[in-house]
Design an enzyme around this catalytic site. Structure first.
Site, PDB file in Angstrom:
ATOM      1  N   CYS B 137      -7.522  -6.647   0.554  1.00 53.00           N
ATOM      2  CA  CYS B 137      -8.731  -5.913   0.946  1.00 53.00           C
ATOM      3  C   CYS B 137      -9.531  -6.695   1.980  1.00 53.00           C
ATOM      4  O   CYS B 137     -10.306  -7.599   1.627  1.00 53.00           O
ATOM      5  CB  CYS B 137      -9.581  -5.625  -0.289  1.00 53.00           C
ATOM      6  SG  CYS B 137     -11.177  -4.904   0.097  1.00 53.00           S
ATOM      7  N   CYS B 140     -13.329  -6.684   1.728  1.00 48.65           N
ATOM      8  CA  CYS B 140     -13.865  -7.612   0.733  1.00 48.65           C
ATOM      9  C   CYS B 140     -13.830  -9.052   1.243  1.00 48.65           C
ATOM     10  O   CYS B 140     -14.786  -9.806   1.059  1.00 48.65           O
ATOM     11  CB  CYS B 140     -13.051  -7.551  -0.564  1.00 48.65           C
ATOM     12  SG  CYS B 140     -12.612  -5.893  -1.087  1.00 48.65           S
ATOM     13  N   ASP B 141     -12.710  -9.461   1.856  1.00 46.81           N
ATOM     14  CA  ASP B 141     -12.429 -10.883   2.015  1.00 46.81           C
ATOM     15  C   ASP B 141     -12.466 -11.415   3.450  1.00 46.81           C
ATOM     16  O   ASP B 141     -12.426 -12.636   3.651  1.00 46.81           O
ATOM     17  CB  ASP B 141     -11.050 -11.192   1.408  1.00 46.81           C
ATOM     18  CG  ASP B 141     -10.999 -10.860  -0.080  1.00 46.81           C
ATOM     19  OD1 ASP B 141     -12.067 -10.946  -0.733  1.00 46.81           O
ATOM     20  OD2 ASP B 141      -9.923 -10.514  -0.583  1.00 46.81           O
TER      21      ASP B 141
END
Lengths: 308, 308
Positions: B137, B140-141
């Site tokens: 993801c 997200c990261d």
């Protein structure tokens, strides 16, 4: 091939949520895409006063605004939109010829998303008084009946929505329903039953709409007792269902008893490369969100069909 | 019947766009409705940085915000949401028993909308380095890889979306794809090809992910020449597809080869009263708008099935 601009990858018929979403997807996928609508783009949803069940708008949105947002989004990509009436679809050497009042167009795939039209009552006076007290759209016409008594014919979500909207303008709203209970969503029914301006007449049908220049009264019949009565109203809003405009498809595509197009879960019809999406589809739940979903699905499988 | 609060009209499994839309419709229709999600409500869409193709948002919207709007809308009505993992669905005297890690629940109808999980590569080092340089993801990261080199594995829309997003943070993004061309939408491809930070390695697979505490390098193989190489990266984003969590349904419902649930256009499965909607469905196009449409349709026919 004479005029290059008449050939497209995909032609979409109808500019409601289903057609606009299909167009958003095909145009965003860089497929040459033509959307043909016979009237105002946006579809039936534009006539909804308040839409509470299109996910993403927890505070609701007017149908008109939702239609405009969808159109703006689809035309951000190179979706071409024209106004014309489709008269026939013919198969031609693997391609599809879409005949319209503005000329003929050829496409590799066609998505039919032209929705359903309002069902008429078919009683004396209805046609003559349309626009003179007979209406099929409270959102459009309610303000004309300020302080006057009106009737709504029907018992589904749309009818009750119309009745509720009319209470903002009319002095009284009588809902005439041929059955003894509503089909509308319970939450809507509750609101309507709690609304002092709304009165219900059950098991009641309209036999005639009368008036000199404008609607003045309805002739009613109670279907169980056969008792007749007169209801004095300045307007009547008819909300008894939808009729798809698919006469030109008879013999071309399989239709159900009400004229809706039969598809599978990929929005494919029996003819390869012809898809249907939204209210015109048999089994459609006639909701904007489902129509939009259908449009995206039809666009996806139309793209796959073309092999693009 | 011991505990009244464990019986519902409808149980919805999964809280992404399909499940939340189903819940919006069932709760708004005044049916007692329980939504069971095993993690954070909102579904996969919440991980999308920017959603441009959900109709109604012409300027785009973050997936996280869209998920929140959908949840707020569904819980405006009396939809109950709990966190639990579903372990089995059993048929019991015409009703459905949904077994979960938080107890058992009974419903007249069940809508399965639990989506698909990210597919793993299945190579050495992947599991060990997840959260230490291996990610599924980018939204997200990505910020963790500021100024560093990363790789993306995959060639579809999601992979290219991830790569584009990563260019905002990483110094360089190498896209590794096992084929010689992308599956992604042309408009996305064009943007990626025009992006100077993105480099493509075609016909290339990852054989191992290596590093001491964090990812340091990938061992690659060119599938045509069988040539091996090493790519030094601080992170690798794997975006190679989805796997539905339907193991517990084997033998209960017909699944396709990839484990997705087979339905018709009404979202009905082979078992009366069990419906499926969204990404978990065979033939789903795995788009938020289509999932939401599926959810509304499943809710409609579930209500019809119950006879409410």
């Amino acid at each position: 091939m004479q005029t290059m601009n008449k050939k497209y990858d995909i032609i979409i018929i109808g500019g409601g949520p289903a057609g606009l979403t299909a167009g958003l997807y095909t145009a965003r996928a860089k497929q040459s895409s033509l959307l043909i609508d016979k009237g105002m783009v946006g579809g039936m949803i534009t006539k909804a006063d308040q839409v509470d069940n299109y996910p993403g708008f927890p505070d609701g949105i007017s149908g008109f605004e939702l239609g405009e947002l969808m159109q703006r989004q689809a035309t951000k990509y190179s979706l071409k939109i024209i106004t014309a009436e489709v008269t026939a679809i013919e198969l031609e050497q693997g391609q599809k010829m879409v005949k319209t009042t503005e000329g003929n167009f050829i496409a590799k795939a066609v998505i039919i998303a032209s929705g359903s039209e309002r069902q008429k009552l078919g009683v004396p006076g209805e046609k003559e008084s349309t626009g003179k007290g007979v209406s099929y759209c409270a959102t459009c016409d309610a303000p004309f009946f300020s302080g006057q008594a009106v009737a709504v014919v029907g018992g589904g979500d749309a009818a009750i929505d119309e009745a509720m909207h009319l209470t903002k303008f009319a002095s009284k709203v009588t809902v005439l329903h041929r059955r003894n209970r509503l089909r509308a969503t319970p939450v809507l029914q509750e609101r309507a039953f709690a609304e002092p301006k709304i009165e219900f007449r059950w098991n009641t049908v309209v036999e005639a709409i009368e008036g000199k220049d404008f609607v003045e009264r309805l002739r009613l019949r109670q279907v169980i007792t056969s008792g007749k009565s007169i209801l004095e109203v300045a307007g009547v809003f008819i909300s008894i269902g939808l009729k798809p405009d698919t006469d030109y498809l008879k013999g071309v595509l399989p239709l159900d008893a009400t004229g809706h197009i039969i598809t599978n879960e990929k929005m494919e019809t029996e003819i390869a490369g012809i898809f249907a999406a939204g209210d015109i589809r048999a089994g459609s739940i006639r909701q904007a969100i489902a129509a939009a979903g259908d449009g995206a699905t039809a666009a996806f499988y139309a793209k796959e069909f073309i092999g693009d």
